[in-house]
Structures are given as C-alpha cells and as structure tokens.
Write a protein that holds these residues in place. Sequence first.
Motif, PDB file in Angstrom:
ATOM      1  N   GLU A  22       0.807  -1.226   0.000  1.00  0.00           N
ATOM      2  CA  GLU A  22       0.000   0.000   0.000  1.00  0.00           C
ATOM      3  C   GLU A  22       0.836   1.270   0.000  1.00  0.00           C
ATOM      4  N   TRP A  23       2.143   1.154   0.168  1.00  0.00           N
ATOM      5  CA  TRP A  23       3.021   2.318   0.305  1.00  0.00           C
ATOM      6  C   TRP A  23       3.655   2.622  -1.049  1.00  0.00           C
ATOM      7  N   ASP A  24       3.115   3.637  -1.720  1.00  0.00           N
ATOM      8  CA  ASP A  24       3.516   3.911  -3.105  1.00  0.00           C
ATOM      9  C   ASP A  24       4.996   4.253  -3.235  1.00  0.00           C
ATOM     10  N   GLU A  25       5.497   5.126  -2.369  1.00  0.00           N
ATOM     11  CA  GLU A  25       6.889   5.548  -2.524  1.00  0.00           C
ATOM     12  C   GLU A  25       7.853   4.394  -2.276  1.00  0.00           C
ATOM     13  N   LEU A  26       7.520   3.542  -1.316  1.00  0.00           N
ATOM     14  CA  LEU A  26       8.366   2.361  -1.098  1.00  0.00           C
ATOM     15  C   LEU A  26       8.365   1.471  -2.335  1.00  0.00           C
TER      16      LEU A  26
ATOM     17  N   LYS B 130       9.707  -2.422  14.006  1.00  0.00           N
ATOM     18  CA  LYS B 130      10.478  -3.366  13.194  1.00  0.00           C
ATOM     19  C   LYS B 130      10.743  -2.810  11.809  1.00  0.00           C
ATOM     20  N   LEU B 131       9.732  -2.227  11.180  1.00  0.00           N
ATOM     21  CA  LEU B 131       9.925  -1.704   9.830  1.00  0.00           C
ATOM     22  C   LEU B 131      10.924  -0.544   9.838  1.00  0.00           C
ATOM     23  N   VAL B 132      10.799   0.371  10.799  1.00  0.00           N
ATOM     24  CA  VAL B 132      11.755   1.478  10.886  1.00  0.00           C
ATOM     25  C   VAL B 132      13.169   0.932  11.013  1.00  0.00           C
ATOM     26  N   ASP B 133      13.348  -0.051  11.893  1.00  0.00           N
ATOM     27  CA  ASP B 133      14.681  -0.592  12.136  1.00  0.00           C
ATOM     28  C   ASP B 133      15.224  -1.346  10.928  1.00  0.00           C
TER      29      ASP B 133
ATOM     30  N   ALA C  52      12.647   5.348   6.087  1.00  0.00           N
ATOM     31  CA  ALA C  52      12.543   5.160   7.539  1.00  0.00           C
ATOM     32  C   ALA C  52      11.954   6.402   8.203  1.00  0.00           C
ATOM     33  N   GLU C  53      12.428   7.580   7.799  1.00  0.00           N
ATOM     34  CA  GLU C  53      11.938   8.819   8.402  1.00  0.00           C
ATOM     35  C   GLU C  53      10.508   9.110   7.979  1.00  0.00           C
ATOM     36  N   GLN C  54      10.183   8.783   6.731  1.00  0.00           N
ATOM     37  CA  GLN C  54       8.814   9.006   6.267  1.00  0.00           C
ATOM     38  C   GLN C  54       7.840   8.121   7.032  1.00  0.00           C
ATOM     39  N   PHE C  55       8.189   6.851   7.193  1.00  0.00           N
ATOM     40  CA  PHE C  55       7.297   5.935   7.903  1.00  0.00           C
ATOM     41  C   PHE C  55       7.198   6.306   9.380  1.00  0.00           C
ATOM     42  N   ASN C  56       8.322   6.715   9.962  1.00  0.00           N
ATOM     43  CA  ASN C  56       8.352   7.096  11.380  1.00  0.00           C
ATOM     44  C   ASN C  56       7.692   8.434  11.632  1.00  0.00           C
ATOM     45  N   GLN C  57       7.542   9.236  10.559  1.00  0.00           N
ATOM     46  CA  GLN C  57       6.998  10.588  10.640  1.00  0.00           C
ATOM     47  C   GLN C  57       7.806  11.465  11.604  1.00  0.00           C
TER      48      GLN C  57
END
Length: 216
Positions: free
Chosen positions: A60-64, A116-119, A168-173
Amino acid sequence: MAREVDPSLTEGIREFLPCPTPDAWVAEALKQEETLLIDHAHCERKAAATAMKLMHDHAEWDELQDKMSRLAREELRHFEQVLAIIRRRGYRYRRIAPSRYAAGLREGVRAGAREKLVDLLVCGAFIEARSCERFERLAPELDEEIGGFYYRLLRSEARHFRDYLHLAEQFNQAPVDDRVVAFAELEAQLITRPDSQFRFHSGPPRPVQDCRPALP
C-alpha cells in the motif's frame, strides 16, 4: 590499477558510517579475490530479495514500491555483472556461508510491527552505505576490470542508503537519529571485531594463533 575514486561520490556516506573499514580487511580482500566476488554476488542477490520482500509486505506504500522496485532491478543487474566476472575468471559461483554482518545488525531490530519496519529500513541504510564504502576502498587497489566495475557500482549505488533512510523517516513521521545511533554502535562492532571468515562485509581477519611450543 583502477582510477582514483571521486570523493564527492561518497559524500555523506563516510559521515553516516561509524568507522572506516579496517586496513587489515582490505589487505585480506586483495588476497581472496574469488571469495570476495562470490560473496559480493550473494550480497547483490540478497539486496534485491530484501527490496522485493519489502514491496510484498507493504504493497500500500507507493513511494516504497517505487524506490524498492528500482533498487531491486539495479541489484539484480549488478548480480549479473558480478556473475559474469566470476565466470570470466574461471571461478565457480556457489553457495557459501554468509557473514555475521547482516544477521548481527538484525539482532538490534525491535519487535513491534512499526518499530520493526523502521529498524529494518535503518539496517538497509547501513548495509548499502558500508557496501559503497568498501567499493571506494577497493576500487583503486584492484585490477582494471574489477576496480573499474566497483567504481561504476559506487556511482550507481551511492543513492541507495539515502533511499532507505528517507523511507525510515517518512514511515516514522520523525527523524530516526536515535535508531541510527543505536545501529551505528552495533555496526562498528561488527566491522572492527576480528572475524573467523572473510566475506564482503566481514570484520578484519582474526590473527593466527602461534601454536609453537613454549620454550623451556
């Protein structure tokens, strides 16, 4: 000998990594060309597989999807290129035991789904940055074919660690500086601690023990 590496290509990478590759590892790499190339091929293949798994798990994450699909294509192309060099040199591509490096980094990954995803993304940034740093160290030391190839890889792959950090920063906001610091400490240990086997991401070789009997 390959041409000298343009320092601007690794701008940001040396600042991101906690330490340089030990000279002892570079010296060992020059002695173990076959293992270097075979394990490098495995690293390229596994990097593509990691990108594709992230795409599968986060559809679902377009940029990824955009960044990882491009990265996977590049890594598979680089795998093919390393494989061609292996064959031209008369070596046999085969399965070999992986280094402790990637598994060691993942020991620091937290358990929660978001954490987990951020890491994992931060781990990906370290793996890509360290690969580029090693291309930079090796390119001037190797023959024209491999050294020139590593120089070209550095030019094309220097973007990858930034892509992982950005995601990582985008997902972590929020900035992920605390996770970078945590993994930097772990990464430094894995890179500087003597290693019992040589691999593309291994530490320096473990000193050979002196087995001579003690003098009376």
